[in-house]
Structures are given as C-alpha cells and as structure tokens.
Motif scaffolding. Structure first.
Motif, mmCIF file in Angstrom:
data_model
loop_
_atom_site.group_PDB
_atom_site.id
_atom_site.type_symbol
_atom_site.label_atom_id
_atom_site.label_comp_id
_atom_site.label_asym_id
_atom_site.label_seq_id
_atom_site.Cartn_x
_atom_site.Cartn_y
_atom_site.Cartn_z
ATOM 1 N N HIS A 58 5.996 -2.314 -0.139
ATOM 2 C CA HIS A 58 6.533 -2.416 -1.495
ATOM 3 C C HIS A 58 6.478 -1.070 -2.222
ATOM 4 O O HIS A 58 7.281 -0.814 -3.122
ATOM 5 N N ALA A 59 5.546 -0.209 -1.812
ATOM 6 C CA ALA A 59 5.420 1.097 -2.460
ATOM 7 C C ALA A 59 6.403 2.126 -1.905
ATOM 8 O O ALA A 59 6.848 3.015 -2.640
ATOM 9 N N TYR A 60 6.756 2.006 -0.623
ATOM 10 C CA TYR A 60 7.532 3.069 0.009
ATOM 11 C C TYR A 60 8.874 2.632 0.589
ATOM 12 O O TYR A 60 9.717 3.475 0.884
ATOM 13 N N LYS A 61 9.085 1.327 0.762
ATOM 14 C CA LYS A 61 10.275 0.912 1.510
ATOM 15 C C LYS A 61 11.119 -0.144 0.804
ATOM 16 O O LYS A 61 12.297 -0.295 1.115
ATOM 17 N N ASP A 62 10.537 -0.878 -0.118
ATOM 18 C CA ASP A 62 11.228 -2.008 -0.735
ATOM 19 C C ASP A 62 12.392 -1.520 -1.602
ATOM 20 O O ASP A 62 12.191 -1.002 -2.700
ATOM 21 N N GLY A 63 13.604 -1.696 -1.105
ATOM 22 C CA GLY A 63 14.783 -1.232 -1.826
ATOM 23 C C GLY A 63 15.088 -2.036 -3.074
ATOM 24 O O GLY A 63 15.888 -1.613 -3.913
ATOM 25 N N LYS A 64 14.458 -3.205 -3.221
ATOM 26 C CA LYS A 64 14.712 -4.043 -4.393
ATOM 27 C C LYS A 64 13.916 -3.582 -5.612
ATOM 28 O O LYS A 64 14.229 -3.964 -6.734
ATOM 29 N N ALA A 65 12.870 -2.797 -5.374
ATOM 30 C CA ALA A 65 11.994 -2.378 -6.467
ATOM 31 C C ALA A 65 12.503 -1.093 -7.113
ATOM 32 O O ALA A 65 13.107 -0.241 -6.454
ATOM 33 N N GLU A 66 12.250 -0.965 -8.404
ATOM 34 C CA GLU A 66 12.598 0.263 -9.114
ATOM 35 C C GLU A 66 11.719 1.409 -8.615
ATOM 36 O O GLU A 66 10.565 1.211 -8.234
#
Length: 294
Positions: free
Chosen positions: A212-220
């Motif tokens: 979620h910190a480095y790869k999650d494309g959905k997150a700002e």
C-alpha cells in the motif's frame, strides 16, 4: 466422538437463539461484529469457517487474559444456530488504518504505539497448540503452486535455517487488525497466530503494508508516502526498544514475500515477487526501501 464434536465440547459454547439487543457494527475478513448498550460485542464467524477456526482464536484469547496485553477481553464462546462465535468486551477505538488518515498530527505517535504493542506481543512465550513458524510458512509453499520451483526450493531451504525462539507471533499484525484509542493501541483478530521468531512477524507486517505504501495505484501519492514514513517510524521505535535485528528482518522479508505470492490479486503478487527479486539481486536497494538511505 468425531473430531468436530471434540472441538465443540472443548469450546463449550453458550447457545443463543438470536442477537436481540445487539446491533450490527462492522464486517471483517472472518465474520461480523455486533454490539449492545452494555458494552459487549459479539463476533459471529462466517458460515463457511469451521468450528476449529473459532476454537483456535478463543483458545488464544483465553491464554491472553492472563497477560497485560491490550487486546480483546473474552467473555464466552457462543453458538447461534449453525454458526459459531464469541462474546467479548467492546473496545471503543478506531482501526489504525483509519486513525492514520484522520489523525495526521498523531501519525508518529500512533506508529510508535503500534511498535510498542508489537514488542509486547513478542515478549509472550508461545502457547503449545500454536503452529510453528515452519508449519505456518511452509504450508503455503506446499499447498500453492505460486512460485517457480527453483525459487520455491531456495526459500524453503532458507526457512529451515531460520532460528525459532518460539515466542508468540500474531501472524497478521497490521493497521487493519489493530485499534487506536486516544493514547492506547490494541491488537485484535488472532486467527493466524503462530509460534516463532518475532522478526518473522515484523516482516509480515512490513511486507503487507509495503504494498500500500509503494505499489497500490489506487492510493494517492501523499497517502502512500505517509504510510511509508509511518512504517519507518514503526521500525525505528521497534529498534529503539532493542528488539530489531535488521539482517534477520531482511531475510524474513524475502520468505514472507514468497509466502504471500499466493495472493489472488495480480498487483500484489507482482509486488511480492519484486521484493524477492530485490532480496536476491539488489539487497542494498531492499535495505534502503525498508530502513531508508544511510
């Protein structure tokens, strides 16, 4: 007596006819949560989960009652028709993943509280019924054909060489399985607890959150950066408390990434595979990703 009957007898659930007086509160991975005005909560497991899953978590919670750990305070196991669950004292706190977003000014405090809580978990000697770290991790490699055979064999050999101090490990300690009140952190959801090396547990925390910190494309972008900073603060506090072995943690990160490569989500599988590649081919890059540039 069948194995299931034996487990039910051991669980000794209180049979209830309904959830009258309780209101639906939330849904988790393994079940639904209901609360009442008395400050009690009920967790009803999903119908597809066997009774031994409930028995396992209830047994962990029973053992934890004798410790000062901030966690669920069990009241009793229950049976509602063909479903199983347990009643416990409700914890009036927010999941840490929500607290990180809502309490921006407190992110460092929350990260350090989380690290302290995790070290408290790891000071508790394991319970005799918990699976060993070898059983916990190798089961994924044995049951799922998700890794190239040469890589799988190498990770299994690496797993066999890891020390096993047989301490309590949560198995899924992350911002969704932890709660934050104003100044107190709590850990919940013990279905994946195992016995082993605390560094394996910390590695699983880091690997899962790192997606979620480095790869999650959905997150700002700013949310991803905040989460990366949060995890560095968490590791910094864990290390400050004298419990972090950096070299060992990096070795466990590779094993855990292989374990999690069975994920049904392609983008997560890709990220976990990238972590293994870094461990194999660019350990300095992995080190800097985890701990920051020297």
């Amino acid at each position: 007596m069948s194995a299931e009957d034996y487990i039910v007898n051991s669980l000794n659930p209180t049979k209830i006819d309904s959830l009258d007086g309780f209101e639906y509160r939330d849904k988790g991975f393994s079940g639904r949560i209901y609360t009442n005005e008395l400050g009690h909560a009920v967790k009803i497991y999903n119908a597809d989960l066997p009774v031994d899953a409930v028995h396992f978590e209830v047994e962990v919670l029973k053992r934890l009652q004798a410790t000062p750990l901030a966690t669920v305070k069990l009241i009793e196991a229950i049976q509602l028709g063909s479903q199983w669950g347990f009643r416990y004292h409700w914890i009036d706190a927010s999941p840490v993943d929500k607290s990180i977003k809502q309490r921006v000014e407190d992110r460092e405090l929350i990260a350090r509280q989380l690290a302290r809580l995790h070290t408290q978990v790891h000071r508790i000697p394991s319970f005799e019924f918990l699976p060993s770290q070898q059983q916990f991790f190798s089961s994924s490699f044995d049951r799922f054909n998700h890794l190239q055979s040469q890589r799988r064999r190498r990770l299994l050999r690496q797993l066999e060489t890891m020390s096993d101090p047989s301490m309590l490990c949560h198995g899924d300690f992350n911002p969704r399985n932890t709660l934050m009140a104003q100044r107190q952190a709590y850990v919940i959801d013990w279905q994946r607890a195992f016995s082993g090396d605390p560094m394996a547990d910390v590695a699983k925390t880091w690997v899962k959150v790192s997606f979620h910190a480095y790869k999650d494309g959905k997150a700002e972008i700013q949310d991803r950066q905040a989460l990366a900073d949060f995890m560095r603060c968490y590791l910094d506090e864990y290390e400050r408390l004298g419990n972090l072995n950096r070299e060992l943690l990096l070795s466990w990160i590779e094993i855990v990434a292989g374990f999690l490569c069975r994920s049904p989500e392609n983008n997560k599988r890709q990220w976990y595979s990238e972590l293994i590649d870094l461990a194999e081919n660019s350990p300095k890059t992995l080190y800097e990703l985890v701990f920051g540039a020297s």
